[in-house]
Design a protein around this motif. Structure first.
Motif, PDB file in Angstrom:
ATOM      1  N   LEU A 164      -2.719  11.243  11.251  1.00 39.64           N
ATOM      2  CA  LEU A 164      -1.836  10.087  11.308  1.00 39.64           C
ATOM      3  C   LEU A 164      -1.170   9.866   9.963  1.00 39.64           C
ATOM      4  N   ILE A 165       0.107   9.507  10.002  1.00 37.54           N
ATOM      5  CA  ILE A 165       0.831   9.088   8.797  1.00 37.54           C
ATOM      6  C   ILE A 165       0.762   7.572   8.780  1.00 37.54           C
ATOM      7  N   ARG A 166       0.014   7.019   7.823  1.00 38.47           N
ATOM      8  CA  ARG A 166      -0.411   5.629   7.932  1.00 38.47           C
ATOM      9  C   ARG A 166      -0.568   4.987   6.558  1.00 38.47           C
ATOM     10  N   TRP A 167      -0.522   3.662   6.522  1.00 41.83           N
ATOM     11  CA  TRP A 167      -0.803   2.956   5.275  1.00 41.83           C
ATOM     12  C   TRP A 167      -2.240   3.214   4.850  1.00 41.83           C
ATOM     13  N   GLU A 168      -2.413   3.390   3.563  1.00 43.22           N
ATOM     14  CA  GLU A 168      -3.728   3.741   3.028  1.00 43.22           C
ATOM     15  C   GLU A 168      -4.780   2.687   3.346  1.00 43.22           C
ATOM     16  N   TYR A 169      -4.398   1.405   3.306  1.00 43.24           N
ATOM     17  CA  TYR A 169      -5.406   0.371   3.542  1.00 43.24           C
ATOM     18  C   TYR A 169      -5.923   0.391   4.976  1.00 43.24           C
ATOM     19  N   LEU A 170      -5.089   0.796   5.933  1.00 48.28           N
ATOM     20  CA  LEU A 170      -5.570   0.912   7.310  1.00 48.28           C
ATOM     21  C   LEU A 170      -6.493   2.120   7.453  1.00 48.28           C
ATOM     22  N   ALA A 171      -6.130   3.206   6.784  1.00 46.77           N
ATOM     23  CA  ALA A 171      -6.969   4.393   6.831  1.00 46.77           C
ATOM     24  C   ALA A 171      -8.338   4.120   6.201  1.00 46.77           C
ATOM     25  N   LEU A 172      -8.343   3.435   5.065  1.00 49.12           N
ATOM     26  CA  LEU A 172      -9.615   3.090   4.416  1.00 49.12           C
ATOM     27  C   LEU A 172     -10.449   2.175   5.306  1.00 49.12           C
ATOM     28  N   GLY A 173      -9.793   1.253   6.000  1.00 53.50           N
ATOM     29  CA  GLY A 173     -10.508   0.378   6.922  1.00 53.50           C
ATOM     30  C   GLY A 173     -11.148   1.156   8.053  1.00 53.50           C
ATOM     31  N   ASP A 174     -10.425   2.156   8.586  1.00 60.07           N
ATOM     32  CA  ASP A 174     -10.995   3.006   9.633  1.00 60.07           C
ATOM     33  C   ASP A 174     -12.194   3.781   9.109  1.00 60.07           C
ATOM     34  N   ARG A 175     -12.071   4.314   7.909  1.00 56.10           N
ATOM     35  CA  ARG A 175     -13.184   5.087   7.348  1.00 56.10           C
ATOM     36  C   ARG A 175     -14.428   4.227   7.209  1.00 56.10           C
ATOM     37  N   ASP A 176     -14.250   2.992   6.769  1.00 57.85           N
ATOM     38  CA  ASP A 176     -15.395   2.082   6.668  1.00 57.85           C
ATOM     39  C   ASP A 176     -15.978   1.786   8.040  1.00 57.85           C
ATOM     40  N   ARG A 177     -15.078   1.516   8.989  1.00 57.39           N
ATOM     41  CA  ARG A 177     -15.518   1.057  10.314  1.00 57.39           C
ATOM     42  C   ARG A 177     -16.253   2.151  11.086  1.00 57.39           C
ATOM     43  N   GLY A 191       0.850  -1.183   0.000  1.00 57.41           N
ATOM     44  CA  GLY A 191       0.000   0.000   0.000  1.00 57.41           C
ATOM     45  C   GLY A 191       0.884   1.230   0.000  1.00 57.41           C
ATOM     46  N   VAL A 192       0.285   2.404   0.028  1.00 57.55           N
ATOM     47  CA  VAL A 192       1.044   3.651   0.038  1.00 57.55           C
ATOM     48  C   VAL A 192       0.735   4.417   1.320  1.00 57.55           C
ATOM     49  N   LEU A 193       1.656   5.293   1.700  1.00 58.69           N
ATOM     50  CA  LEU A 193       1.483   6.103   2.901  1.00 58.69           C
ATOM     51  C   LEU A 193       0.640   7.334   2.609  1.00 58.69           C
ATOM     52  N   VAL A 194      -0.297   7.607   3.508  1.00 51.74           N
ATOM     53  CA  VAL A 194      -1.211   8.730   3.348  1.00 51.74           C
ATOM     54  C   VAL A 194      -1.357   9.465   4.679  1.00 51.74           C
ATOM     55  N   PHE A 195      -2.060  10.585   4.629  1.00 55.04           N
ATOM     56  CA  PHE A 195      -2.484  11.277   5.846  1.00 55.04           C
ATOM     57  C   PHE A 195      -3.913  10.822   6.164  1.00 55.04           C
ATOM     58  N   GLU A 196      -4.093  10.192   7.306  1.00 56.58           N
ATOM     59  CA  GLU A 196      -5.438   9.852   7.775  1.00 56.58           C
ATOM     60  C   GLU A 196      -5.846  10.921   8.783  1.00 56.58           C
ATOM     61  N   ILE A 197      -6.975  11.573   8.527  1.00 54.05           N
ATOM     62  CA  ILE A 197      -7.315  12.792   9.256  1.00 54.05           C
ATOM     63  C   ILE A 197      -8.696  12.694   9.885  1.00 54.05           C
ATOM     64  N   ASN A 198      -8.781  13.061  11.148  1.00 61.02           N
ATOM     65  CA  ASN A 198     -10.066  13.215  11.824  1.00 61.02           C
ATOM     66  C   ASN A 198     -10.605  14.592  11.429  1.00 61.02           C
ATOM     67  N   ALA A 199     -11.495  14.610  10.444  1.00 58.17           N
ATOM     68  CA  ALA A 199     -11.983  15.875   9.888  1.00 58.17           C
ATOM     69  C   ALA A 199     -12.971  16.575  10.802  1.00 58.17           C
ATOM     70  N   ASP A 200     -13.394  15.925  11.882  1.00 58.92           N
ATOM     71  CA  ASP A 200     -14.200  16.619  12.883  1.00 58.92           C
ATOM     72  C   ASP A 200     -13.335  17.524  13.753  1.00 58.92           C
ATOM     73  N   VAL A 201     -12.035  17.292  13.737  1.00 56.67           N
ATOM     74  CA  VAL A 201     -11.099  18.081  14.532  1.00 56.67           C
ATOM     75  C   VAL A 201     -10.285  19.020  13.648  1.00 56.67           C
ATOM     76  N   VAL A 202      -9.855  18.527  12.484  1.00 55.24           N
ATOM     77  CA  VAL A 202      -9.026  19.316  11.570  1.00 55.24           C
ATOM     78  C   VAL A 202      -9.910  19.898  10.478  1.00 55.24           C
ATOM     79  N   ILE A 244       0.103  15.783  14.880  1.00 54.67           N
ATOM     80  CA  ILE A 244       0.632  14.831  13.894  1.00 54.67           C
ATOM     81  C   ILE A 244       1.387  13.706  14.582  1.00 54.67           C
ATOM     82  N   ALA A 245       1.102  12.464  14.183  1.00 57.98           N
ATOM     83  CA  ALA A 245       1.776  11.309  14.775  1.00 57.98           C
ATOM     84  C   ALA A 245       2.091  10.269  13.710  1.00 57.98           C
ATOM     85  N   LEU A 246       3.146   9.536  13.971  1.00 55.99           N
ATOM     86  CA  LEU A 246       3.445   8.334  13.204  1.00 55.99           C
ATOM     87  C   LEU A 246       2.674   7.165  13.804  1.00 55.99           C
ATOM     88  N   ALA A 247       2.270   6.237  12.967  1.00 56.26           N
ATOM     89  CA  ALA A 247       1.525   5.078  13.458  1.00 56.26           C
ATOM     90  C   ALA A 247       2.506   3.946  13.764  1.00 56.26           C
TER      91      ALA A 247
END
Length: 396
Positions: free
Chosen positions: A240-253, A145-156, A175-178
């Motif tokens: 979060l600086i995170r793998w895209e597939y984990l970020a997409l999983g969070d968005r779904d969840r 996967g690729v690295l992306v910014f996963e963002i809580n848009a209710d805060v940012v 900002i944090a590393l995962a």
């Protein structure tokens, strides 16, 4: 070639002798024979496989149901470095030890050189790209996967679009590393940040990445904790600086509560491959080989795709037309995004060198230790973080 240090060879001698009995079975044979041998062992020990990482929960359950083999899930939160140490320490201490590991590609060559892995070539070996596999079968890529910014848009409110944006004052304490620096994901995050500044060579990118995070730390924007879905949701690390597939999983969840936005940066986009390998001291070597056959089957490669990961055999799957029709558009979108963002696929040697520079240089240049964050006082039944330890999915 020397396979391991003298100390390791002496400590592991009984296990090494046991492994020699399996030398003739280094490539896939009749699946029925392998299944029968694995069933006699009856168990498989995996490590560092959070159940919501690439859909591994369903993959593990499917293996158990299909073959009647019990899977023991050791330390889902373990990093790549932790896994290598578990292979070593398990043999020396006689404690429960992993049969297989799933690590960032930069960790595998040294593990082979240290004699910690045994070779096995799955039946689909020829469909795995040569660039992401050891020619002798000691390790091979499984997904990426690729690295992306996963963002809580209710805060940012204003989303960063590139690495340089992360230095803005509005992202103070955000900002944090995962992962710790023993995690492949964190190392690659630092490398990607550096590559957004320069792509001249791997050493320059790694050093620039360290300087980038040193600057974020001086500004107060970097939060030196292991970021995860809990800290993201709570707003403690809303970027979060995170793998895209984990970020997409969070968005779904989370389904919009909170609202998760995913930004692939305009520069410094880096793809990371994870690899599978069998421990040279696997207590259940036949079950380990059957597990590898399971992972590299069409069925599981497609399951990884369903879990937002890009399976290593994706080109073969697409060429043979076995990707379900409703997933083909997803593959086309991934290809378009990849072309638009021009991700880099660092070689194994480049990743090894980058990891060495970053792990050795972090303390002196960035000057802060990344730690697990203790939980805030329990606000009631809706609290997400309840233990004070880094919860899965912790990047490997």
């Amino acid at each position: 070639m020397k396979r391991c240090s003298v100390a390791i060879c002496l400590a592991f001698k009984p296990a090494v002798l046991a492994i020699l009995a399996f030398a003739a079975a280094a490539s896939a044979g009749p699946i029925d024979d392998l299944t029968a041998a694995a069933n006699k062992e009856g168990q498989l020990n995996v490590i560092a496989l959070p159940r919501d990482w690439c859909g591994f929960g369903g993959i593990i359950d499917g293996f158990e149901a299909k073959y009647g083999i019990t899977v023991t899930e050791l330390r889902p939160e373990a990093t790549s470095e932790d896994q290598i140490e578990a292979v070593k320490a398990g043999v020396q201490s006689g404690s429960q030890r992993p049969d297989v590991i799933d690590v960032g590609v930069s960790f595998a060559p040294q593990a082979k050189r240290d004699g910690l892995l045994q070779p096995y070539k799955v039946s689909t070996w020829d469909t795995i790209p040569d660039a992401v596999k050891d020619a002798d079968g000691h390790w091979y890529g499984d997904y990426y996967g690729v690295l992306v910014f996963e963002i809580n848009a209710d805060v940012v409110s204003r989303l960063p679009q590139d690495w340089a944006d992360l230095a803005r004052p509005e992202y103070r304490k955000s900002i944090a590393l995962a992962g710790k620096l023993s995690a492949n994901q964190a190392v690659m995050g630092v490398f990607a940040a550096g590559r957004s500044v320069t792509d001249r060579n791997v050493e320059d990118a790694a050093k620039q990445g360290l300087q980038f995070f040193a600057d974020l730390n001086r500004r107060g924007n970097f939060v030196p904790v292991v970021g995860d879905s809990d800290t993201l949701v709570e707003g403690r690390t809303p970027i979060l600086i995170r793998w895209e597939y984990l970020a997409l999983g969070d968005r779904d969840r989370f389904a919009g509560k909170p609202r998760i936005e995913i930004v692939r940066p305009r520069t410094g986009v880096v793809a990371g491959v994870y690899v599978q390998a069998i421990s040279a001291f696997a207590p259940h070597p036949n079950a380990a080989r059957l597990w590898m056959e399971h992972l590299y089957s069409d069925e599981t490669q497609l399951a990884w795709l369903r879990g937002h990961c890009e399976p290593i055999r994706v080109e073969d799957l697409a060429r043979r037309g076995v990707v379900p029709v409703d997933w083909r558009k997803k593959l086309q979108r991934l290809e378009r995004d990849r072309d638009a963002s021009d991700p880099a696929f660092p070689s194994v040697e480049e990743q090894e060198r980058a990891r060495e520079i970053i792990t050795k240089g972090w303390s002196g240049i960035v000057g802060v230790e990344i730690k697990c964050l203790p939980p805030e006082p329990d606000p009631g039944p809706m609290s997400f973080n309840t233990t004070g330890t880094c919860q899965p999915p912790i990047p490997q």
